[in-house]
Design a protein around this motif. Structure first.
Motif, short mmCIF file in Angstrom:
data_model
loop_
_atom_site.label_atom_id
_atom_site.label_comp_id
_atom_site.label_asym_id
_atom_site.label_seq_id
_atom_site.Cartn_x
_atom_site.Cartn_y
_atom_site.Cartn_z
N MET A 202 0.82 -1.21 0.00
CA MET A 202 0.00 0.00 0.00
C MET A 202 0.86 1.27 0.00
SD MET A 202 -3.03 -1.12 -0.28
CE MET A 202 -3.95 0.40 -0.04
N LYS A 203 2.08 1.15 0.47
CA LYS A 203 3.01 2.29 0.48
C LYS A 203 3.88 2.32 -0.78
CE LYS A 203 5.12 3.19 4.40
NZ LYS A 203 5.88 2.97 5.66
N ASN A 204 3.55 1.42 -1.75
CA ASN A 204 4.31 1.33 -3.01
C ASN A 204 5.78 0.99 -2.80
OD1 ASN A 204 2.06 2.08 -4.74
ND2 ASN A 204 2.33 4.17 -3.99
N GLN A 205 6.06 0.21 -1.76
CA GLN A 205 7.44 -0.18 -1.48
C GLN A 205 7.78 -1.53 -2.08
OE1 GLN A 205 8.03 0.16 2.76
NE2 GLN A 205 8.19 2.38 2.68
N ILE A 206 6.78 -2.31 -2.43
CA ILE A 206 6.97 -3.58 -3.12
C ILE A 206 5.97 -3.66 -4.26
CG2 ILE A 206 7.86 -4.79 -1.08
CD1 ILE A 206 5.09 -6.13 -0.83
N THR A 207 6.24 -4.52 -5.24
CA THR A 207 5.33 -4.70 -6.36
C THR A 207 4.35 -5.82 -6.06
OG1 THR A 207 6.70 -6.34 -7.50
CG2 THR A 207 7.21 -4.01 -7.89
N ASN A 208 3.52 -6.16 -7.04
CA ASN A 208 2.55 -7.24 -6.86
C ASN A 208 3.14 -8.61 -7.14
OD1 ASN A 208 2.81 -7.10 -9.63
ND2 ASN A 208 0.63 -7.16 -10.05
N VAL A 209 4.44 -8.68 -7.39
CA VAL A 209 5.09 -9.97 -7.70
C VAL A 209 4.89 -10.97 -6.57
CG1 VAL A 209 7.33 -11.11 -8.02
CG2 VAL A 209 6.80 -9.03 -9.28
N ILE A 210 4.94 -10.51 -5.35
CA ILE A 210 4.78 -11.41 -4.21
C ILE A 210 3.39 -12.06 -4.21
CG2 ILE A 210 3.96 -9.62 -2.60
CD1 ILE A 210 5.69 -10.96 -0.46
N PHE A 211 2.37 -11.32 -4.64
CA PHE A 211 1.02 -11.88 -4.74
C PHE A 211 0.94 -12.88 -5.89
CE2 PHE A 211 0.50 -7.68 -2.80
CZ PHE A 211 -0.24 -8.00 -1.68
N GLN A 212 1.61 -12.57 -6.99
CA GLN A 212 1.63 -13.47 -8.13
C GLN A 212 2.32 -14.79 -7.78
OE1 GLN A 212 3.57 -11.20 -11.20
NE2 GLN A 212 1.76 -9.93 -11.62
N ASP A 213 3.42 -14.70 -7.03
CA ASP A 213 4.13 -15.92 -6.61
C ASP A 213 3.23 -16.79 -5.75
OD1 ASP A 213 6.45 -15.18 -7.92
OD2 ASP A 213 7.40 -14.32 -6.15
N PHE A 214 2.52 -16.15 -4.82
CA PHE A 214 1.63 -16.91 -3.93
C PHE A 214 0.49 -17.54 -4.71
CE2 PHE A 214 -2.03 -17.16 -1.04
CZ PHE A 214 -1.50 -17.95 -0.03
N ASP A 215 -0.14 -16.78 -5.58
CA ASP A 215 -1.27 -17.29 -6.36
C ASP A 215 -0.83 -18.45 -7.26
OD1 ASP A 215 -3.00 -15.49 -5.25
OD2 ASP A 215 -2.90 -14.07 -6.90
N PHE A 216 0.38 -18.33 -7.85
CA PHE A 216 0.87 -19.38 -8.74
C PHE A 216 1.02 -20.71 -8.00
CE2 PHE A 216 4.42 -21.78 -10.60
CZ PHE A 216 3.96 -21.93 -11.90
N ILE A 217 1.46 -20.63 -6.75
CA ILE A 217 1.71 -21.85 -5.98
C ILE A 217 0.43 -22.47 -5.44
CG2 ILE A 217 2.75 -22.68 -3.82
CD1 ILE A 217 5.08 -20.73 -4.46
N VAL A 218 -0.50 -21.64 -4.99
CA VAL A 218 -1.71 -22.19 -4.33
C VAL A 218 -2.82 -22.52 -5.32
CG1 VAL A 218 -1.21 -21.00 -2.19
CG2 VAL A 218 -2.71 -19.90 -3.88
N THR A 219 -2.72 -22.08 -6.57
CA THR A 219 -3.79 -22.37 -7.55
C THR A 219 -3.36 -23.44 -8.52
OG1 THR A 219 -2.99 -20.57 -8.96
CG2 THR A 219 -4.74 -20.05 -7.43
#
Length: 219
Positions: A202-219
């Motif tokens: 939310m502070k724009n300190q990281i990108t959405n890559v971390i969410f993509q990595d999580f989604d890729f593994i759990v889906t």
């Protein structure tokens, strides 16, 4: 290898992005490699100086594969770089001295992660495990992976946000640590780190890559 025109377009896009979100150290860190290759030396010097002074660029974290490594260490830019580096690195240390052990811990995490991964793979290839033994082996390996999350969680709690270039300087490449734990320790890793992930995102300190990595593994 990108062309000079592609480099100019990329540079322009990064500068536009900065007007909206502020300085982008990760993009600039990647961009200066191309800046040097295309002899955009004024831009290269300006950005590298900022990265050293404000975002903890350190010689000790270079891998010698940078296009500019020989030039700034031994070649035509070495005189400029050493003078700039000593001045700006001292400034960085003065304002971030108390963070040095945390930075060291973070930058050691990927090494520990790869040791676990290699050791685990070697053992599984060499041992003829039955199904019960294999499940136990996977459980033990998962626990070792999670020890790295303990360190990451401790530092996240300390700064009340996920470690990033903005609070602990450049490098910090702990992505594989997260990926292995998303796979081996999915729920407890996500539940423990999510408050800090959300805050940093939310502070724009990281990108959405971390969410993509999580989604890729759990889906």
């Amino acid at each position: 290898m990108i062309s000079k025109l592609e480099y100019e377009i990329l540079k322009s896009n990064v500068l536009k992005l900065e007007k909206e979100y502020g300085y982008e150290p990760e993009f600039k860190y990647k961009l200066i490699d191309k800046s040097f290759l295309f002899e955009d030396f004024d831009f290269f010097k300006e950005e590298l100086s900022i990265l050293v002074k404000n975002y903890g660029f350190q010689v000790t974290f270079m891998n010698e594969n940078e296009s500019y490594y020989n030039s700034i260490m031994f070649g035509k830019l070495s005189k400029w770089f050493k003078k700039m580096y000593l001045k700006n690195h001292l400034y960085w240390l003065k304002h971030n001295f108390e963070k040095q052990l945390d930075i060291k811990t973070l930058n050691e995490l990927p090494v520990k992660d790869q040791v676990i991964a290699k050791y685990s793979a070697d053992l599984q290839n060499q041992l003829n495990l039955d199904s019960i033994q294999k499940n136990k082996f996977i459980e033990i390996t998962a626990n070792y992976y999670f020890k790295n999350i303990d360190d990451l969680l401790y530092i996240s709690k300390k700064y009340d946000e996920l470690p990033s270039t903005y609070n602990l300087g450049l490098v910090q490449n702990y992505r594989t640590v997260l990926i292995h734990n998303f796979r081996e320790n999915t729920n407890k890793t996500w539940n423990l780190l999510f408050p800090y992930i959300k805050k940093s995102y939310m502070k724009n300190q990281i990108t959405n890559v971390i969410f993509q990595d999580f989604d890729f593994i759990v889906t």
